[in-house]
Write a protein that holds these residues in place. Structure first.
Motif, short mmCIF file in Angstrom:
data_model
loop_
_atom_site.label_atom_id
_atom_site.label_comp_id
_atom_site.label_asym_id
_atom_site.label_seq_id
_atom_site.Cartn_x
_atom_site.Cartn_y
_atom_site.Cartn_z
N ASP A 178 -2.45 -5.19 5.46
CA ASP A 178 -2.35 -3.75 5.39
C ASP A 178 -1.69 -3.45 3.95
O ASP A 178 -0.46 -3.82 3.82
CB ASP A 178 -1.31 -3.18 6.31
CG ASP A 178 -1.08 -1.72 6.42
OD1 ASP A 178 -1.55 -1.13 5.36
OD2 ASP A 178 -0.28 -1.20 7.22
N PHE B 176 -0.99 -0.88 2.47
CA PHE B 176 -0.09 0.37 2.23
C PHE B 176 1.21 0.01 2.58
O PHE B 176 2.32 0.61 2.00
CB PHE B 176 -0.73 1.26 3.05
CG PHE B 176 -2.06 1.81 2.34
CD1 PHE B 176 -2.36 2.59 1.37
CD2 PHE B 176 -3.44 1.45 3.05
CE1 PHE B 176 -3.51 3.05 0.77
CE2 PHE B 176 -4.70 1.68 2.46
CZ PHE B 176 -4.54 2.44 1.32
N SER B 177 1.33 -0.97 3.88
CA SER B 177 2.77 -1.07 4.10
C SER B 177 3.27 -2.35 3.39
O SER B 177 4.52 -2.62 3.16
CB SER B 177 2.75 -1.51 5.72
OG SER B 177 1.98 -2.62 6.02
N PRO C 194 2.28 -3.43 -0.57
CA PRO C 194 1.54 -3.33 -1.60
C PRO C 194 1.28 -4.42 -2.40
O PRO C 194 0.26 -4.58 -3.07
CB PRO C 194 2.39 -2.19 -2.29
CG PRO C 194 3.36 -1.80 -1.59
CD PRO C 194 3.36 -2.66 -0.27
N ASP D 31 -9.65 -5.00 -1.22
CA ASP D 31 -9.13 -3.63 -1.64
C ASP D 31 -9.65 -2.91 -2.97
O ASP D 31 -9.73 -1.84 -3.18
CB ASP D 31 -7.49 -4.03 -2.00
CG ASP D 31 -6.89 -4.52 -0.82
OD1 ASP D 31 -6.62 -3.73 0.21
OD2 ASP D 31 -6.30 -5.56 -0.81
#
Length: 381
Positions: free
Chosen positions: A107, A109-110, A112, A152
């Motif tokens: 993840d 987004f949580s 970076p 990503d």
């Protein structure tokens, strides 16, 4: 991104004579180290290798912050990562100069700092799988599916490759075009005449640089050189001794090309390769598909005219600095290729103009630019 460490998978860079992917990795990492933002470091991830190869890596990459040595060799690591096994210790940014990467669910987004970026050099495993070994094509497609799920970002060398991949993988806006460049070690030596003599180079010749597979159009090139309209010069093949030879041997036998019309040089040092490029009257790339089309850039950087097919990547990379022979009519392609080479070798003014254009075009591609764009990509993520 201050204080971050970018971990780069050093795929195939430890070999004494690294292949295209290995050279790409070496050049990119050197410039990633040179252009690292303040406080950022670059470290390496390498498959299990002999100690001499670890030493070669650290010597070739001064400034590398560290080297994580996997317990698995390259083939084992490729199989493990294909099936989602073997995560690396720790966390942080990972950049793979190929599809060999530890792609897994994360993840970003949580967290970076958790980033995984891979590189796909061409779309051949999807568009022309018959032009490469079946196992290699299958592995690449499997890793492409993992990249589709977990990467990503995906780096490609040209917009042409980006467009081709967009039709087979759902990557959305994750594709980033970052081109490579000519190796910094491809430089003419001071003893160029002696090198040419040692290689027994013909006075005039047409050059092709391997691998010689169906994808690179070797069959069309050999048939062009035995055409009645071809220039009466030898065809010099560089890289003919490396990798599978089935395709090359088959076409040489089928075309019955005279022994004095083909010079096979095998693998060369960078200094030898620079001499062979610079003295060639033309480099020929009749490819069906290409990634970066590095031989075209290498030849242009040394002032050698380039004759190439209309494969999308070649059109993009060479721009107006090469002579294009469209592949639209396969049956007449060898004849048209032969005629183009004959006309070029008899026209010194055209060869000189292409040399000027080629040198200018090659200057548009630099490893520093590639590294700066790579750092910017990770910063954007």
């Amino acid at each position: 991104m201050s204080g971050a460490t970018l971990r780069v998978v050093l795929d195939q860079v430890a070999s004494p004579a690294p292949n295209g992917v290995g050279r790409y990795g070496l050049e990119l990492v050197r410039q990633l180290i040179a252009t690292a933002p303040r406080g950022c470091l670059v470290s390496g991830i390498v498959p299990s290798s002999p100690e001499a190869e670890y030493a070669r890596i650290t010597e070739s990459l001064p400034g590398l912050a560290g080297l994580y040595k996997s317990a698995l060799d390259r083939s084992q690591l490729a199989a493990a990562w294909q099936h989602g096994f073997t995560r690396l210790p720790g966390s942080g940014m990972i950049h793979a100069p190929s599809l060999l990467a530890p792609l897994y669910r994360h993840d970003r987004f949580s967290a970076p700092e958790e980033q995984i970026v891979v590189t796909i050099h061409d779309a051949v495993p999807w568009t022309h799988p018959e032009a490469m070994p079946a196992r290699a094509a299958s592995w690449a497609r499997a890793m492409g599916r993992r990249a589709e799920r977990y990467a990503d970002a995906v780096v490609v060398p040209t917009h042409a490759v980006a467009e081709q991949l967009s039709t087979v993988l759902d990557l959305g806006d994750r594709i980033r075009v970052i081109a490579g460049a000519v190796s910094t070690s491809l430089v003419l030596p001071d003893d160029a005449d002696a090198v040419a003599d040692s290689l027994s180079l013909p006075e005039r010749y047409v050059l092709a640089v391997g691998p010689f597979t169906a994808r690179t159009g070797i069959r069309d090139l050999v048939w062009a050189m035995v055409d009645l309209h071809a220039p009466a010069v030898p065809l010099v093949l560089v890289g003919a001794g490396a990798g599978p030879r089935d395709e090359l041997e088959s076409v040489l036998q089928d075309a019955r090309i005279p022994d004095d019309r083909v010079v096979e040089l095998g693998a060369l040092s960078d200094a030898e390769l620079a001499v062979v490029y610079q003295r060639a009257h033309a480099l020929v790339m009749p490819s069906i598909a290409e990634g970066l089309a590095l031989p075209a850039l290498e030849a242009m950087s040394l002032g050698t005219p380039v004759v190439h097919s209309d494969a999308p990547t070649l059109l993009e990379v060479a721009a107006d600095a090469g002579l294009v022979v469209p592949r639209s009519d396969a049956s007449t392609f060898p004849r048209r290729l032969a005629e183009t080479l004959r006309d070029l070798l008899s026209d010194d003014a055209q060869r000189q103009e292409l040399a000027w254009r080629g040198r200018d075009r090659a200057k548009a591609f630099t490893w520093r630019d590639a590294a700066e764009k790579t750092w910017q990509l990770h910063s954007d993520l």
